[in-house]
Design a protein around this motif. Structure first.
Motif, short mmCIF file in Angstrom:
data_model
loop_
_atom_site.label_atom_id
_atom_site.label_comp_id
_atom_site.label_asym_id
_atom_site.label_seq_id
_atom_site.Cartn_x
_atom_site.Cartn_y
_atom_site.Cartn_z
N SER A 9 0.98 61.50 54.42
CA SER A 9 1.70 62.78 54.47
C SER A 9 3.14 62.60 53.99
CB SER A 9 1.73 63.31 55.90
OG SER A 9 0.42 63.52 56.37
N VAL A 10 3.68 63.64 53.38
CA VAL A 10 5.08 63.66 52.99
C VAL A 10 5.70 64.94 53.51
CG1 VAL A 10 4.82 62.24 50.93
CG2 VAL A 10 4.59 64.69 50.73
N TYR A 11 6.95 64.82 53.91
CA TYR A 11 7.67 65.96 54.45
C TYR A 11 9.04 66.03 53.77
CZ TYR A 11 4.12 65.29 57.99
OH TYR A 11 2.92 65.13 58.61
N LEU A 12 9.42 67.19 53.34
CA LEU A 12 10.72 67.40 52.74
C LEU A 12 11.78 67.09 53.79
CD1 LEU A 12 11.64 68.40 49.95
CD2 LEU A 12 11.79 70.67 50.93
N ASN A 13 12.72 66.19 53.49
CA ASN A 13 13.76 65.86 54.45
C ASN A 13 15.01 66.71 54.16
OD1 ASN A 13 15.21 64.60 52.37
ND2 ASN A 13 14.45 62.57 52.89
N SER A 14 16.10 66.44 54.86
CA SER A 14 17.30 67.27 54.71
C SER A 14 17.86 67.18 53.29
CB SER A 14 18.36 66.88 55.74
OG SER A 14 18.70 65.51 55.62
N PHE A 15 17.84 65.99 52.68
CA PHE A 15 18.29 65.86 51.29
C PHE A 15 17.39 66.69 50.38
CE2 PHE A 15 19.56 61.60 53.00
CZ PHE A 15 20.93 61.78 52.92
N GLY A 16 16.09 66.61 50.62
CA GLY A 16 15.12 67.35 49.82
C GLY A 16 15.30 68.84 49.93
N ARG A 17 15.60 69.33 51.13
CA ARG A 17 15.80 70.77 51.31
C ARG A 17 17.02 71.26 50.53
NH1 ARG A 17 13.72 69.44 56.32
NH2 ARG A 17 15.74 69.15 57.31
N VAL A 18 18.11 70.50 50.60
CA VAL A 18 19.33 70.88 49.86
C VAL A 18 19.05 70.83 48.36
CG1 VAL A 18 21.69 70.15 49.29
CG2 VAL A 18 20.92 70.17 51.68
N PHE A 19 18.37 69.78 47.91
CA PHE A 19 18.07 69.64 46.49
C PHE A 19 17.15 70.77 46.03
CE2 PHE A 19 15.83 67.58 42.87
CZ PHE A 19 16.94 67.39 42.06
N LEU A 20 16.15 71.12 46.83
CA LEU A 20 15.25 72.22 46.47
C LEU A 20 16.01 73.52 46.30
CD1 LEU A 20 12.37 73.22 45.96
CD2 LEU A 20 12.14 73.55 48.45
N GLU A 21 16.95 73.80 47.18
CA GLU A 21 17.75 75.02 47.06
C GLU A 21 18.49 75.04 45.73
OE1 GLU A 21 20.42 75.70 50.33
OE2 GLU A 21 18.83 75.33 51.80
N ARG A 22 19.06 73.91 45.33
CA ARG A 22 19.80 73.83 44.07
C ARG A 22 18.86 73.96 42.88
NH1 ARG A 22 24.41 69.46 43.90
NH2 ARG A 22 24.94 70.77 42.12
N VAL A 23 17.69 73.34 42.96
CA VAL A 23 16.71 73.44 41.87
C VAL A 23 16.28 74.89 41.71
CG1 VAL A 23 14.34 72.85 41.19
CG2 VAL A 23 15.88 71.05 42.03
N GLU A 24 15.99 75.55 42.79
CA GLU A 24 15.51 76.93 42.71
C GLU A 24 16.60 77.90 42.24
OE1 GLU A 24 13.62 77.56 46.52
OE2 GLU A 24 11.71 76.84 45.68
N LYS A 25 17.87 77.57 42.47
CA LYS A 25 18.97 78.40 42.00
C LYS A 25 19.37 78.03 40.58
CE LYS A 25 20.91 79.35 46.51
NZ LYS A 25 22.06 79.16 47.42
N GLY A 26 18.80 76.93 40.05
CA GLY A 26 19.13 76.52 38.69
C GLY A 26 20.52 75.93 38.56
N GLN A 27 21.05 75.36 39.65
CA GLN A 27 22.39 74.80 39.62
C GLN A 27 22.43 73.45 38.91
OE1 GLN A 27 23.42 74.77 43.78
NE2 GLN A 27 24.23 76.82 43.70
N SER A 28 23.58 73.11 38.42
CA SER A 28 23.79 71.83 37.74
C SER A 28 23.82 70.70 38.74
CB SER A 28 25.12 71.87 36.99
OG SER A 28 25.43 70.61 36.48
#
Length: 75
Positions: free
Chosen positions: A54-73
């Motif tokens: 199993s894999v679970y999105l951690n706190s770094f992953g959650r922040v990174f996902l937000e940036r990816v979904e917003k298309g940020q640099s």
């Protein structure tokens, strides 16, 4: 970091399962795992907590996902 890695990351983050993500992306699971590992290495942080199969999105992953979904640099 490549666009394709970001798309792979988004799918794994949504499904929290490499096997299912690989099937959805129509790529071999080992290739997906290598791509995510390379992305984590480039970023210098783990994006997922791994517990057995199993894999679970951690706190770094959650922040990174937000940036990816917003298309940020990431520079």
């Amino acid at each position: 970091m490549e666009w394709q890695q970001l798309e792979y990351f988004r799918v794994v983050a949504r499904l929290e399962h490499f096997g299912q993500a690989a099937k959805e992306l129509a790529i071999p699971q080992p290739a997906l795992s290598r791509s995510i590992s390379k992305l984590e290495e480039e970023l210098g942080v783990p994006l997922f907590d791994r517990m057995g199969r199993s894999v679970y999105l951690n706190s770094f992953g959650r922040v990174f996902l937000e940036r990816v979904e917003k298309g940020q640099s990431f520079a």
